[in-house]
Scaffold this motif. Structure first.
Motif, PDB file in Angstrom:
ATOM      1  N   MET A  82      50.733 -25.027 -12.168  1.00 39.93           N
ATOM      2  CA  MET A  82      49.260 -25.859 -12.156  1.00 39.93           C
ATOM      3  C   MET A  82      48.118 -24.918 -11.516  1.00 39.93           C
ATOM      4  N   HIS A  83      48.367 -24.126 -10.422  1.00 39.68           N
ATOM      5  CA  HIS A  83      47.370 -23.322  -9.775  1.00 39.68           C
ATOM      6  C   HIS A  83      47.732 -21.885  -9.850  1.00 39.68           C
ATOM      7  N   LEU A  97      42.405 -25.004 -17.422  1.00 39.76           N
ATOM      8  CA  LEU A  97      40.981 -25.105 -17.005  1.00 39.76           C
ATOM      9  C   LEU A  97      40.240 -24.016 -16.072  1.00 39.76           C
ATOM     10  N   GLU A  98      39.249 -23.333 -16.734  1.00 38.74           N
ATOM     11  CA  GLU A  98      38.635 -22.516 -15.731  1.00 38.74           C
ATOM     12  C   GLU A  98      37.292 -22.723 -15.405  1.00 38.74           C
ATOM     13  N   SER A 117      33.044 -26.224  -3.605  1.00 44.56           N
ATOM     14  CA  SER A 117      33.990 -24.977  -4.140  1.00 44.56           C
ATOM     15  C   SER A 117      35.216 -25.686  -4.723  1.00 44.56           C
ATOM     16  N   ASN A 118      35.588 -25.234  -6.054  1.00 45.76           N
ATOM     17  CA  ASN A 118      36.727 -25.846  -6.588  1.00 45.76           C
ATOM     18  C   ASN A 118      37.893 -24.478  -6.555  1.00 45.76           C
ATOM     19  N   VAL A 119      38.953 -24.863  -6.648  1.00 43.15           N
ATOM     20  CA  VAL A 119      40.036 -23.946  -7.035  1.00 43.15           C
ATOM     21  C   VAL A 119      40.427 -23.650  -8.764  1.00 43.15           C
ATOM     22  N   TRP A 120      40.356 -22.752  -8.855  1.00 42.01           N
ATOM     23  CA  TRP A 120      40.485 -22.250 -10.575  1.00 42.01           C
ATOM     24  C   TRP A 120      41.791 -21.260 -10.493  1.00 42.01           C
ATOM     25  N   PRO A 121      42.319 -21.013 -11.758  1.00 42.95           N
ATOM     26  CA  PRO A 121      42.101 -21.983 -12.688  1.00 42.95           C
ATOM     27  C   PRO A 121      43.117 -23.166 -12.483  1.00 42.95           C
ATOM     28  N   LEU A 122      43.377 -24.154 -13.455  1.00 45.27           N
ATOM     29  CA  LEU A 122      43.906 -25.397 -13.138  1.00 45.27           C
ATOM     30  C   LEU A 122      44.423 -25.936 -14.518  1.00 45.27           C
ATOM     31  N   VAL A 123      45.741 -26.341 -14.412  1.00 46.23           N
ATOM     32  CA  VAL A 123      46.544 -27.100 -15.577  1.00 46.23           C
ATOM     33  C   VAL A 123      46.167 -28.631 -15.264  1.00 46.23           C
ATOM     34  N   PRO A 124      45.611 -29.311 -15.983  1.00 48.85           N
ATOM     35  CA  PRO A 124      45.243 -30.791 -15.567  1.00 48.85           C
ATOM     36  C   PRO A 124      46.656 -31.287 -15.856  1.00 48.85           C
ATOM     37  N   PRO A 125      46.783 -32.434 -14.682  1.00 49.73           N
ATOM     38  CA  PRO A 125      47.874 -33.128 -14.894  1.00 49.73           C
ATOM     39  C   PRO A 125      48.450 -33.927 -16.170  1.00 49.73           C
ATOM     40  N   GLY A 126      49.812 -33.785 -16.455  1.00 50.00           N
ATOM     41  CA  GLY A 126      50.184 -34.388 -17.701  1.00 50.00           C
ATOM     42  C   GLY A 126      49.949 -33.248 -19.111  1.00 50.00           C
ATOM     43  N   GLN A 127      49.328 -32.192 -18.766  1.00 52.46           N
ATOM     44  CA  GLN A 127      49.112 -31.279 -19.769  1.00 52.46           C
ATOM     45  C   GLN A 127      50.344 -30.147 -19.726  1.00 52.46           C
TER      46      GLN A 127
END
Ligand SMILES: Cc1ncc(C[n+]2csc(CCOP(=O)(O)OP(=O)(O)O)c2C)c(N)n1
Lengths: 91, 550
Positions: free
Chosen positions: B252-253, B545-546, B529-539
Motif C-alpha cells: 500500500m505505501h 496514486l502519486e 502533508s500526505n504520504v505518497w505513493p498509495l494503493v487505494p484500499p480494495g485496489q
C-alpha cells in the motif's frame, strides 16, 4: 462446504475453548459436536461438524495442529474445493 | 522452602532473564515482594501498555524473550493491546499477570478478570497456574513456546494464593529444545525446478527472515542467485536497504518499483512473509502471473491466502541453502534496476516547510546505525520509505496491529536490550499522547533516547484517507489544540526544542543526535502533508496514486 474433523485434545484448562474459539474465529461454523473422555489418557476426543463457505479446511487443520493442547487432528470427511481465496475485504 | 513467588523469580533467573518491565498491584504483590531479594532488573513503567510494548522492543532488538508483569484486573487488561501487537508481529514475549486467589476466582472478586480467556485469541499459548509445584515447568514451557518456531506471546496467570504458598519444589526445569527440521525434499525439488524455469523471479522477504535468524543465509542467496528483492514493512533490513538488489518495500505505501516488479514477476519466492493485505493489495490481482514458492517456519501460513506451488517448511536457513543459484537473469535484473531508478524518490520538494521524507533520510544518513522505533500513521510510513536499515532489528514498528503508542515504549525496551545502541523514536502528535507517560520512564532511567515528534496538528493518516476516500469530509481528526510538547517534555525532565523551517533541519538533526541524554525535537509540518505513493484500499498494487494524480 461441510467437513468433519476429529480432534484429540489434552484435558487441560481452556483446551476445548481454545480449539472451538479458533474454529469460529477462522471462519467456520460448528454444526455438530460430540465429545468423549478418554480418562486414562487424560484426553478428550471431539468429533466436530464444520461448515464454511470459502475457507480452506486444510489451513484450519494446520492452525489447530499448532495449538499446544491439541494431540492430533484429522479430517474424516474432507470436502475441500479447489482453493478459492476471496479478495481481502480489509481496508 | 520457598514461596511460589520466590520460586517464580528463581525460575525466571534460571531462564536467563535479566530485565522485566512491569507495574505492581494487589494480586501480584507476592511477586514484587520476592523481587526485592532478586538480581533481576525490574523497570517500572507508568502504564502496563508501556511494560508490554517495552518488553516487545526489548525482544525485537535482542532476539531474546521479553518479559512483562502486571497485576490482575485492570493491570492485566492494560496489557492486552501489547500482547496482540506481539502476536501479530510474532515477537517472543512472556506476560505474567497476578490473579485473585483461586478460591475467589469465578466470583467476580475485586480486580478479577478472566485474562486467560480474554487473551486466548492473541497468545501463542497461555497458562493458568493451579499448583505451586507447576511454576518451574510452566515458566520453562512458556519461554520455550514463546521463542520456538514462529515466536509469539505467552501468558502466565498466577493466582495470589499460589504465589503465597510455600513449597520445596526446585526451580529447575529442563526443556529440550527441538530445532526446526529442514524442508521436504520433494518440495525442494519442485521449488528448484520452478526457480530454474523462471525468467522473472522476485524474492519477497518478510519479518520471518530476521525472526528466523536467516539474514545471513538470505543475503548469501541473494548474492548467489541475483534475484531482485522486495520486502514487507517487517522485512525491511533483511537485505540492507541500500543494496543494489533491493528494489523496495511492496504494498500500500511501498514504492512503485517494488510493486511493478512484483506485478510483473513470473515467480515469487516468499521468505518468511504471510501475504498480508497491506502488502498484497487486492489479493486476486496480486502478482497475477507468478507461481509461488513459500518458505516459512509456520505450516499454517502455507496457502492461507495465496496458493503455494511449492512449500518449504521449517528452518529458513536450510531451505534457502537448498535453492539453485546459477541463474541467468541479466535482462530481468536490468529491467528491475531501470524501474528502481525511474521511481527513485526525489527529495527536492518545493516550499519552505519541513519535508519529512528528506529530514528522515538525512537523519538516517547522519547515523546509519540508529535503531529507529516509530508510532503509527503517516510518519511510520515515511520512516519505512525513507530511513535506511542495515539489519531488521534496526526498525521497530507495529506492523500487524498498527498500534499507536508503540514507539516510545519500544524505544525504551530497545535501549535496555542494548545500552550502547543509539535509539531514535519517530512519533506523531496523535500517537505520542497514547503513551506519553513513558517519558517519565525515559527520565527515571536517564535513557539517551532521541524523539522526533512529527506534528501535523492532526491524525494525519486518517485525515489523508478522509481527504482522498471520503470526499474531504473531515471527521474528528483535528488536533490543533495539542499541548506545547516542548513544555510537556520539559516537565518530564526531557529537554526539547521546536523546529518549523526547512532551513533549521540540518542544525536540528545535529543538535538532536549529538545531545548527551534524551532529547525531543518537535517538528511542525504542514497539516495537509500526505504520504505518497498509495494503493487505494480494495485496489490491486498496479494502481498507485502519486501526489500529482490525487
Ligand atoms: C491505538 C490506535 N487507535 C487508532 C488507530 C487508527 N489510526 C491509524 S493512523 C492514525 C493517526 C495517527 O496520527 P499521528 O500519530 O499524529 O500520526 P500521523 O498520521 O499524523 O503521522 C489513527 C488514529 C490506530 N492505528 N491505533
Amino acid at each position: 462446504m461441510n467437513h468433519t474433523m476429529k480432534l484429540t485434545i489434552c484435558r487441560v484448562e481452556g483446551a476445548m475453548i481454545r480449539a472451538l474459539g479458533l474454529i469460529e474465529r477462522r471462519g467456520f461454523a460448528v454444526t455438530s459436536i460430540n465429545a468423549t473422555e478418554n480418562e486414562p489418557a487424560q484426553q478428550l476426543e471431539l468429533i466436530i461438524g464444520l461448515r464454511s463457505a470459502d475457507r480452506s479446511v486444510d489451513v484450519l487443520a494446520r492452525q489447530i495442529e499448532k495449538l499446544f493442547d491439541v494431540c492430533s487432528v484429522s479430517l474424516l470427511q474432507h470436502n475441500e474445493s479447489a482453493l478459492e481465496l476471496k479478495e481481502s475485504m480489509a481496508c | 522452602m520457598m514461596t511460589g513467588a520466590q520460586l517464580l523469580i528463581r525460575a525466571l533467573e534460571q531462564e536467563g532473564v535479566e530485565t522485566i518491565f512491569g507495574y505492581p498491584g494487589g494480586a501480584i504483590m507476592p511477586v514484587y515482594d520476592a523481587l526485592v531479594d532478586s538480581r533481576l532488573d525490574h523497570i517500572l513503567v507508568r502504564h502496563e501498555q508501556g511494560a508490554v510494548m517495552a518488553a516487545d522492543g526489548y525482544a525485537r532488538t535482542s532476539g531474546r524473550v521479553g518479559v512483562c508483569m502486571a497485576t490482575s484486573g485492570p493491570g492485566a487488561t492494560n496489557l492486552i493491546t501489547g500482547i496482540a501487537n506481539a502476536f501479530l508481529d510474532s515477537v517472543p514475549l512472556v506476560a505474567i499477570t497476578g490473579q485473585v486467589p483461586t478460591a475467589l476466582m469465578g466470583t467476580d472478586a475485586f480486580q478479577e478478570v478472566d485474562i486467560f480467556g480474554m487473551t486466548m485469541p492473541i497468545v501463542k499459548h497461555s497458562f493458568l497456574v493451579r499448583r505451586v509445584e507447576d511454576i518451574p515447568r510452566v515458566v520453562g514451557e512458556a519461554f520455550h513456546i514463546a521463542a520456538e518456531g514462529r515466536p509469539g506471546p505467552v501468558l502466565i496467570d498466577l493466582p495470589k494464593d499460589i504465589t503465597n504458598t510455600s513449597t520445596s519444589q526446585p526451580p529447575l526445569f529442563e526443556m529440550k529444545s527441538n530445532d526446526l527440521d529442514g524442508p521436504d525434499p520433494d518440495e525442494v525439488e519442485a521449488a528448484c525446478r520452478m526457480i530454474r524455469a523462471a525468467r522473472q523471479p522476485v524474492l519477497y522477504a518478510g519479518g520471518g527472515v530476521g525472526i528466523g535468524r536467516a539474514v545471513d543465509a538470505f543475503r548469501e542467496y541473494v548474492r548467489a542467485s541475483g534475484i531482485p528483492v522486495v520486502a514487507t514493512l517487517k522485512g525491511l533490513g533483511a537485505l540492507p536497504t541500500r543494496d543494489p538488489a533491493f528494489i523496495g518495500m511492496l504494498g500500500m505505501h511501498g514504492n512503485q518499483a517494488a510493486n511493478e516488479v512484483v506485478q510483473a514477476a513470473d515467480l515469487l519466492i516468499c521468505v518468511g512473509a504471510r501475504f498480508d493485505d497491506r502488502a498484497t493489495g487486492r489479493l486476486d490481482g496480486f502478482a497475477p502471473r507468478a507461481k509461488v514458492v513459500h518458505l516459512d517456519a509456520d505450516p499454517a501460513e502455507i496457502s492461507k491466502l495465496r496458493h503455494a506451488d511449492a512449500a518449504l517448511l521449517g528452518d529458513l536457513r536450510q531451505s534457502l541453502a537448498a535453492l539453485p543459484t546459477d541463474l541467468s537473469l541479466d535482462a530481468w535484473q536490468a529491467w528491475c534496476s531501470e524501474r528502481k531508478q525511474t521511481r527513485e524518490w526525489r527529495y527536492d520538494a518545493p516550499g519552505k516547510g519541513i519535508y519529512v521524507p528528506h529530514m528522515l533520510r538525512q537523519i538516517s544518513e547522519a547515523d546509519p546505525e540508529l535503531v529507529v522505533s516509530c508510532d503509527v500513521g503517516q510518519h511510520q510510513m515515511w520512516v519505512a520509505q525513507h530511513c535506511h536499515f542495515k539489519r531488521p532489528e534496526q526498525h521497530l514498528t507495529s506492523a500487524g496491529l498498527g498500534a499507536m503508542g508503540y514507539g516510545i515504549p519500544a524505544a525504551i525496551g530497545a535501549q535496555f536490550a542494548d545500552p550502547a545502541a543509539r535509539v531514535l523514536t519517530v512519533s506523531g502528535d496523535g500517537s505520542i499522547m497514547m503513551n506519553i507517560q513513558e517519558l517519565a520512564t525515559i527520565n527515571r532511567y536517564q535513557l539517551p533516547i532521541k524523539i522526533v515528534l512529527v506534528d501535523n496538528a492532526s491524525l494525519g493518516l486518517v485525515r489523508q484517507w478522509q481527504q482522498l476516500f471520503h470526499g474531504e469530509r473531515y471527521s474528528e481528526v483535528d488536533l490543533s489544540d495539542n499541548p506545547d510538547f516542548v513544555a510537556v517534555a520539559k516537565s518530564f525532565g526531557i529537554p526539547g526544542f521546536r523546529v518549523e523551517q526547512r532551513t533549521e533541519v540540518a542544525g536540528a538533526i545535529d543538535r538532536l543526535l549529538n545531545s548527551e541524554g534524551p532529547m525531543l525535537a518537535h517538528v511542525c509540518i504542514d497539516p495537509m502533508s500526505n504520504v505518497w505513493p498509495l494503493v487505494p484500499p480494495g485496489q490491486t498494487n498496479d494502481v498507485m496514486l502519486e501526489e500529482q494524480s490525487a
